[in-house]
Write an enzyme that holds these catalytic residues in place. Sequence first.
Site, PDB file in Angstrom:
ATOM      1  N   GLU A 102       9.802 -59.938   2.591  1.00 20.99           N
ATOM      2  CA  GLU A 102       8.791 -60.350   3.555  1.00 20.99           C
ATOM      3  C   GLU A 102       7.401 -59.871   3.178  1.00 20.99           C
ATOM      4  O   GLU A 102       7.230 -58.804   2.584  1.00 20.99           O
ATOM      5  CB  GLU A 102       9.168 -59.828   4.941  1.00 20.99           C
ATOM      6  CG  GLU A 102      10.438 -60.499   5.429  1.00 20.99           C
ATOM      7  CD  GLU A 102      10.814 -60.123   6.845  1.00 20.99           C
ATOM      8  OE1 GLU A 102      11.194 -61.018   7.597  1.00 20.99           O
ATOM      9  OE2 GLU A 102      10.722 -58.939   7.189  1.00 20.99           O
ATOM     10  N   CYS A 115       0.303 -57.057   3.750  1.00 25.01           N
ATOM     11  CA  CYS A 115       1.339 -56.030   3.610  1.00 25.01           C
ATOM     12  C   CYS A 115       2.406 -56.592   2.663  1.00 25.01           C
ATOM     13  O   CYS A 115       3.031 -57.614   2.953  1.00 25.01           O
ATOM     14  CB  CYS A 115       1.912 -55.724   4.994  1.00 25.01           C
ATOM     15  SG  CYS A 115       3.204 -54.494   4.960  1.00 25.01           S
ATOM     16  N   CYS A 122      15.907 -51.138   0.274  1.00 28.81           N
ATOM     17  CA  CYS A 122      15.338 -49.846  -0.132  1.00 28.81           C
ATOM     18  C   CYS A 122      16.466 -48.822  -0.189  1.00 28.81           C
ATOM     19  O   CYS A 122      17.358 -48.807   0.656  1.00 28.81           O
ATOM     20  CB  CYS A 122      14.279 -49.385   0.864  1.00 28.81           C
ATOM     21  SG  CYS A 122      13.499 -47.810   0.386  1.00 28.81           S
ATOM     22  N   CYS A 126      15.722 -44.235   5.179  1.00 26.77           N
ATOM     23  CA  CYS A 126      15.165 -43.511   6.331  1.00 26.77           C
ATOM     24  C   CYS A 126      15.828 -44.008   7.623  1.00 26.77           C
ATOM     25  O   CYS A 126      16.076 -45.206   7.774  1.00 26.77           O
ATOM     26  CB  CYS A 126      13.653 -43.710   6.408  1.00 26.77           C
ATOM     27  SG  CYS A 126      12.815 -43.130   4.929  1.00 26.77           S
ATOM     28  N   CYS A 129      14.130 -46.921   9.805  1.00 24.48           N
ATOM     29  CA  CYS A 129      13.585 -48.090   9.097  1.00 24.48           C
ATOM     30  C   CYS A 129      14.677 -49.135   8.887  1.00 24.48           C
ATOM     31  O   CYS A 129      15.728 -48.832   8.318  1.00 24.48           O
ATOM     32  CB  CYS A 129      13.019 -47.648   7.754  1.00 24.48           C
ATOM     33  SG  CYS A 129      12.502 -49.010   6.703  1.00 24.48           S
ATOM     34  N   GLY A 176      10.704 -51.778   0.858  1.00 24.73           N
ATOM     35  CA  GLY A 176      10.909 -51.048  -0.386  1.00 24.73           C
ATOM     36  C   GLY A 176      10.013 -49.843  -0.581  1.00 24.73           C
ATOM     37  O   GLY A 176       9.024 -49.658   0.128  1.00 24.73           O
ATOM     38  N   GLU A 177      10.393 -49.025  -1.539  1.00 22.28           N
ATOM     39  CA  GLU A 177       9.631 -47.826  -1.886  1.00 22.28           C
ATOM     40  C   GLU A 177       8.891 -48.125  -3.200  1.00 22.28           C
ATOM     41  O   GLU A 177       9.508 -48.147  -4.273  1.00 22.28           O
ATOM     42  CB  GLU A 177      10.600 -46.638  -2.034  1.00 22.28           C
ATOM     43  CG  GLU A 177      10.029 -45.402  -2.667  1.00 22.28           C
ATOM     44  CD  GLU A 177       8.692 -44.943  -2.084  1.00 22.28           C
ATOM     45  OE1 GLU A 177       8.604 -44.706  -0.867  1.00 22.28           O
ATOM     46  OE2 GLU A 177       7.717 -44.834  -2.862  1.00 22.28           O
ATOM     47  N   SER A 208       1.936 -46.846  -0.241  1.00 18.02           N
ATOM     48  CA  SER A 208       2.571 -45.994   0.767  1.00 18.02           C
ATOM     49  C   SER A 208       3.891 -45.495   0.201  1.00 18.02           C
ATOM     50  O   SER A 208       4.690 -46.279  -0.308  1.00 18.02           O
ATOM     51  CB  SER A 208       2.824 -46.817   2.034  1.00 18.02           C
ATOM     52  OG  SER A 208       3.528 -46.056   2.978  1.00 18.02           O
ATOM     53  N   SER A 230       4.377 -41.072   3.875  1.00 17.89           N
ATOM     54  CA  SER A 230       5.153 -41.160   5.109  1.00 17.89           C
ATOM     55  C   SER A 230       5.759 -39.794   5.406  1.00 17.89           C
ATOM     56  O   SER A 230       6.746 -39.408   4.789  1.00 17.89           O
ATOM     57  CB  SER A 230       6.248 -42.218   4.941  1.00 17.89           C
ATOM     58  OG  SER A 230       5.631 -43.475   4.782  1.00 17.89           O
ATOM     59  N   LEU A 231       5.169 -39.084   6.332  1.00 14.55           N
ATOM     60  CA  LEU A 231       5.544 -37.697   6.581  1.00 14.55           C
ATOM     61  C   LEU A 231       6.651 -37.587   7.639  1.00 14.55           C
ATOM     62  O   LEU A 231       7.724 -37.071   7.380  1.00 14.55           O
ATOM     63  CB  LEU A 231       4.291 -36.913   6.995  1.00 14.55           C
ATOM     64  CG  LEU A 231       4.356 -35.401   6.886  1.00 14.55           C
ATOM     65  CD1 LEU A 231       4.663 -34.945   5.478  1.00 14.55           C
ATOM     66  CD2 LEU A 231       3.024 -34.788   7.356  1.00 14.55           C
ATOM     67  N   HIS A 232       6.341 -38.000   8.835  1.00 14.11           N
ATOM     68  CA  HIS A 232       7.321 -38.151   9.924  1.00 14.11           C
ATOM     69  C   HIS A 232       7.927 -36.883  10.493  1.00 14.11           C
ATOM     70  O   HIS A 232       8.650 -36.941  11.488  1.00 14.11           O
ATOM     71  CB  HIS A 232       8.483 -39.083   9.537  1.00 14.11           C
ATOM     72  CG  HIS A 232       8.032 -40.399   9.001  1.00 14.11           C
ATOM     73  ND1 HIS A 232       7.130 -41.203   9.662  1.00 14.11           N
ATOM     74  CD2 HIS A 232       8.338 -41.055   7.857  1.00 14.11           C
ATOM     75  CE1 HIS A 232       6.907 -42.288   8.952  1.00 14.11           C
ATOM     76  NE2 HIS A 232       7.619 -42.223   7.852  1.00 14.11           N
ATOM     77  N   ASN A 312       8.952 -48.950  15.937  1.00  9.43           N
ATOM     78  CA  ASN A 312       9.424 -50.287  16.303  1.00  9.43           C
ATOM     79  C   ASN A 312      10.936 -50.269  16.292  1.00  9.43           C
ATOM     80  O   ASN A 312      11.544 -50.189  15.225  1.00  9.43           O
ATOM     81  CB  ASN A 312       8.894 -51.317  15.312  1.00  9.43           C
ATOM     82  CG  ASN A 312       7.397 -51.442  15.412  1.00  9.43           C
ATOM     83  OD1 ASN A 312       6.858 -51.733  16.476  1.00  9.43           O
ATOM     84  ND2 ASN A 312       6.704 -51.168  14.322  1.00  9.43           N
ATOM     85  N   CYS A 355       5.748 -52.772  11.428  1.00 10.51           N
ATOM     86  CA  CYS A 355       6.293 -51.796  10.469  1.00 10.51           C
ATOM     87  C   CYS A 355       7.771 -51.568  10.708  1.00 10.51           C
ATOM     88  O   CYS A 355       8.196 -51.367  11.841  1.00 10.51           O
ATOM     89  CB  CYS A 355       5.653 -50.433  10.670  1.00 10.51           C
ATOM     90  SG  CYS A 355       3.950 -50.373  10.290  1.00 10.51           S
TER      91      CYS A 355
HETATM   92  N1  SAH Z   1       8.644 -47.090   1.456  1.00  7.89           N
HETATM   93  C1  SAH Z   1       7.293 -46.829   1.730  1.00  7.89           C
HETATM   94  C2  SAH Z   1       6.520 -48.061   2.157  1.00  7.89           C
HETATM   95  C3  SAH Z   1       7.198 -49.025   3.085  1.00  7.89           C
HETATM   96  S1  SAH Z   1       7.479 -48.461   4.715  1.00  7.89           S
HETATM   97  C4  SAH Z   1       7.150 -45.712   2.755  1.00  7.89           C
HETATM   98  O1  SAH Z   1       8.147 -45.322   3.334  1.00  7.89           O
HETATM   99  O2  SAH Z   1       6.035 -45.230   2.908  1.00  7.89           O
HETATM  100  C5  SAH Z   1       5.856 -48.540   5.418  1.00  7.89           C
HETATM  101  C6  SAH Z   1       5.656 -47.643   6.636  1.00  7.89           C
HETATM  102  O3  SAH Z   1       6.395 -48.130   7.756  1.00  7.89           O
HETATM  103  C7  SAH Z   1       6.119 -46.231   6.399  1.00  7.89           C
HETATM  104  O4  SAH Z   1       5.190 -45.285   6.853  1.00  7.89           O
HETATM  105  C8  SAH Z   1       7.356 -46.171   7.242  1.00  7.89           C
HETATM  106  O5  SAH Z   1       7.643 -44.872   7.591  1.00  7.89           O
HETATM  107  C9  SAH Z   1       7.007 -47.043   8.406  1.00  7.89           C
HETATM  108  N2  SAH Z   1       8.170 -47.479   9.175  1.00  7.89           N
HETATM  109  C10 SAH Z   1       9.388 -47.756   8.715  1.00  7.89           C
HETATM  110  N3  SAH Z   1      10.194 -48.138   9.715  1.00  7.89           N
HETATM  111  C11 SAH Z   1       9.460 -48.115  10.837  1.00  7.89           C
HETATM  112  C12 SAH Z   1       9.734 -48.431  12.206  1.00  7.89           C
HETATM  113  N4  SAH Z   1      10.920 -48.876  12.586  1.00  7.89           N
HETATM  114  N5  SAH Z   1       8.738 -48.300  13.083  1.00  7.89           N
HETATM  115  C13 SAH Z   1       7.515 -47.892  12.673  1.00  7.89           C
HETATM  116  N6  SAH Z   1       7.211 -47.579  11.425  1.00  7.89           N
HETATM  117  C14 SAH Z   1       8.167 -47.690  10.501  1.00  7.89           C
HETATM  118 FE1  SF4 Z   2      12.418 -47.177   2.309  1.00  6.53          FE
HETATM  119 FE2  SF4 Z   2       9.974 -46.705   3.332  1.00  6.53          FE
HETATM  120 FE3  SF4 Z   2      11.957 -47.744   4.852  1.00  6.53          FE
HETATM  121 FE4  SF4 Z   2      12.085 -45.205   4.081  1.00  6.53          FE
HETATM  122  S1  SF4 Z   2      10.525 -46.118   5.419  1.00  6.53           S
HETATM  123  S2  SF4 Z   2      13.772 -46.691   4.012  1.00  6.53           S
HETATM  124  S3  SF4 Z   2      11.198 -45.333   2.040  1.00  6.53           S
HETATM  125  S4  SF4 Z   2      10.995 -48.714   3.096  1.00  6.53           S
END
Ligand code: SAH
Ligand code: SF4
Length: 393
Positions: A102, A115, A122, A126, A129, A176-177, A208, A230-232, A312, A355
């Site tokens: 996408e 984006c 991926c 996480c 995600c 993806g990463e 990212s 992406s810290l979280h 989300n 996201c």
């Molecule tokens: N893999 C990379 C880039 C893709 S994800 C990364 O993790 O940074 C892009 C962003 O979307 C990241 O910051 C990720 O943490 C965030 N993200 C993933 N799933 C999400 C969700 N369900 N709600 C909000 N943000 C999310």
């Molecule tokens: Fe992969 Fe980024 Fe999603 Fe984590 S947040 S699973 S690194 S796409």
Amino acid sequence: MSGAAGGRVDPMTANLLNYDLDGLALFCEGLGEKRYRAVQLFRWIHQKGASRFDDMSDLAKSLREKLRGVAQVQAPPVISQHISADGTIKWLFDVGGGNAIETVFIPEDDRGTLCVSSQAGCAIGCRFCSTGHQGFSRNLTTGEIVAQLWFAEHFLRKHLQRDERVISNVVMMGMGEPLQNYGEVIPALRVMLDDHGYGLSRRRVTVSTSGIVPKMDLLAEQCPVALAVSLHAPTDALRDDLVPLNKKYPLDELMHACKRYLAFAPRDFITFEYCMLEGVNDQPEHAQQLVALVRRYGGGAAWCKFNLIPFNPFPASGLRCSAPKQVQAFAKILSDAGIVTTIRKTRGEDIDAACGQLAGDIKDRTRVGERIARQRSWTIQPVATVTTPVTEN
Ligand code: SAH
Ligand code: SF4
């Protein structure tokens, strides 16, 4: 329609979307052509959106003929296009083998952001995600990454009837990463940055990452663009649980890598993304721990910014988004400590383009014109369902 997005990529000919300018120059050299020919060709493809060699009027006829037999300019077929009430557009591309990726366009008054996805699925996994829950299928090629920009930019120019650039910013925040597909991502970034390509500023191209430390160092050296991490979570225990990669590259290593990156970064800060999960990482003490974490690495708090992302939700996650009040209270603790903090506005929610909602699910096509026209500053001519690109009629 011929020779453009919507068709299959022919495996027997070279897809020129796979090359940065140096790569294209080498390809042309192999055909006995000088570098300036490659520059011309590159400009036709990326600046004009051309896909048919016959349209490239100032290329020598002999070269056009040579190219016809050995090369093509082809984006993966568009499976669907969805337009959100807020003007966000999501495209689903078929990258073969049952995989879809996408791409999302987010229009704002002062910019147009694309984006872009870097992998089908991926491997990081996480918890919050949906791409991560899908698992890993494969790395995208440079051409598949570039094709997302090539298609979207020229599609939008055509449908918005604009001659100048529509997409001003690219964020590698799709599926993806990106740093786990480093070798294909770097040439794609070069195409985006190249003045003969899309001419985007390094400050407006953001990678990212979930924190692949060695690749962050390599990126700093080879192609320093804006970096979002992406810290979280403020502690290893919590981050291990949310972002499994943390077990390999724990917070201390990650923070040092961020500081090293700063010396090369086009901006004087790193953006930390922080997905707000109710009852998991959104308590005041988490915010306080973040402040302490950031300060521990020197330079006060000015070397980074926080972007709080409302989670989300998707069914399999079992997680919930923090209440808006909680997000605001969290932001206030960071801001009061001198950390610039923003709360990300969710866009395209009604079309699952926000996201973490990108999972490559296949949906029906929708109409472009009427819906995008509702977006104030982006008036588009109503057209029927789309898959036509650029130079075709
Ligand atoms: N893999 C990379 C880039 C893709 S994800 C990364 O993790 O940074 C892009 C962003 O979307 C990241 O910051 C990720 O943490 C965030 N993200 C993933 N799933 C999400 C969700 N369900 N709600 C909000 N943000 C999310
Ligand atoms: Fe992969 Fe980024 Fe999603 Fe984590 S947040 S699973 S690194 S796409």
